[in-house]
Scaffold this active site. Structure first.
Site, mmCIF file in Angstrom:
data_model
loop_
_atom_site.group_PDB
_atom_site.id
_atom_site.type_symbol
_atom_site.label_atom_id
_atom_site.label_comp_id
_atom_site.label_asym_id
_atom_site.label_seq_id
_atom_site.Cartn_x
_atom_site.Cartn_y
_atom_site.Cartn_z
ATOM 1 N N ALA A 237 0.831 -1.204 0.000
ATOM 2 C CA ALA A 237 0.000 0.000 0.000
ATOM 3 C C ALA A 237 0.866 1.255 0.000
ATOM 4 C CB ALA A 237 -0.936 -0.009 1.211
ATOM 5 N N TYR A 238 1.906 1.246 0.811
ATOM 6 C CA TYR A 238 2.821 2.393 0.864
ATOM 7 C C TYR A 238 3.438 2.617 -0.517
ATOM 8 C CZ TYR A 238 6.915 5.204 2.128
ATOM 9 O OH TYR A 238 7.874 6.181 2.189
ATOM 10 N N GLY A 239 3.958 1.546 -1.137
ATOM 11 C CA GLY A 239 4.578 1.679 -2.452
ATOM 12 C C GLY A 239 3.614 2.210 -3.498
#
Length: 353
Positions: A237-239
């Site tokens: 999700a961060y990426g």
């Protein structure tokens, strides 16, 4: 013919430049980032690493050769001269705080903010003790809330009247490193609303403010692991949100050009791997520890390199978008080679064995 093993890349938190492991593959860098001129739609922007001394390139606009320098500024725009007024989101710790401190060391005025009022109060107190009360201000702001960001703009205008440099640093990984299938709803909402929605709101309000400033302004969006499109397992999700940072920046650049705006520019800023709480909390594997030891740098070191490059943008009078990088491909290759060849940087921050 023997196959030559190239260094293939993977990524870790807070690193927009990919990381390396040996695998037969195509060369990941055919040209160093700081030598490239990236083209988007009908204009050109420079990709900058450790210095901004490149000359403007000639760009083909509908078969007409135009010097990029000729349209770099508006006749009505006031020149930007230091000291600059700087606003940094997510700036009570980590790279945001280090950037604030470095700007203050140059004599600039800085506004810091965070969603924690206690951290803001503590950070402002510490910075004022070192740089004086007339150069730093702070306020609580949750970038996920439009009203908070509007209040942040009002706070900046009351204290500094205008902002020359706005750095969107606020970001979150919810301090969670696990497969997406195991991620909670709360963690996903935290990451996406902070990194994507929050960035959009901040860009919107910063542009609206700067469009009404006679001297305009520069917005810098900080990227991270995943911004180059490479996979980020255990923090997918961060990426994905960091990949959207680059896309959003390009889209805003195109919108401003379509509207013939010449006094506001949106840039990308890449700090590379920084030894923040966010990065270190994910160092649970031997490979992660290896790359952190080899490639990561303290926030103070990164800020000391980035701030002169950021300040050189308004100082030059250029209104062309830039991509300023701390950790370039060449630098990463050099440091990894030194590790394998000479054992350099072993166990710098954590034991690998």
């Amino acid at each position: 013919m023997a196959m030559t093993p190239y260094l293939h890349f993977t990524t870790f938190p807070s690193l927009s430049s990919p990381l390396l492991f040996c695998k037969p593959h195509h060369p990941p860098f055919s040209q160093p980032p700081y030598l490239s001129t990236l083209q988007f739609n009908r204009y050109t922007f420079l990709s900058v690493s450790s210095r901004q001394n490149q000359k403007p390139f000639a760009v083909n606009f509908s078969s007409q050769i135009v010097n990029a320098e000729s349209s770099s500024s508006s006749n009505t725009r006031e020149p930007m001269r230091p000291p600059y007024n700087v606003l940094i989101t997510g700036s009570t710790k980590g790279i945001g705080y280090a950037l604030a401190k470095e700007f203050l060391q140059t004599g600039d005025n800085v506004i810091i903010c965070s969603r924690s009022a206690e951290r803001v109060e503590s950070a402002v107190k510490s910075l004022r003790e070192e740089f004086g009360e007339q150069h730093v201000w702070g306020t609580k702001c949750d970038v996920r809330e439009g009203l908070d960001v509007k209040d942040l703009v009002g706070f900046a205008q009351r204290n500094l009247k205008y902002i020359d440099i706005w750095i969107n640093n606020a970001g979150s990984n919810a301090y969670s490193y696990k497969p997406l299938a195991e991620a909670s709803d709360d963690d996903l909402i935290e990451v996406v609303t902070t990194n994507t929605l929050g960035l959009m709101i901040c860009c919107r309000e910063a542009m609206k403010m700067m469009l009404n400033q006679p001297r305009g302004g520069h917005i810098f969006n900080i990227d991270g692991a995943g911004s180059d499109g490479r996979p980020t397992p255990r923090f997918a999700a961060y990426g994905a949100t960091k990949r959207s940072v680059v896309h959003l920046t390009k889209s805003l650049q195109a919108e401003l050009q379509m509207q013939d705006v010449k006094n506001v520019v949106v840039h990308n800023l890449s700090p590379g791997m920084v030894t923040t709480d966010l990065l270190m909390s994910g160092a649970t594997t031997k490979q992660a520890k290896f790359f952190i030891n080899v490639l990561a740098e303290p926030a103070e070191v990164v800020a000391k390199s980035l701030v002169p490059n950021i300040r050189s943008v308004p100082a030059s009078g250029s209104m062309k978008p830039t991509y300023i990088r701390f950790l370039t491909g060449i630098k990463a290759y050099s440091q990894i080679f030194s590790r394998f060849a000479f054992g350099a940087r072993r166990n710098r921050y954590m034991p690998e064995d």
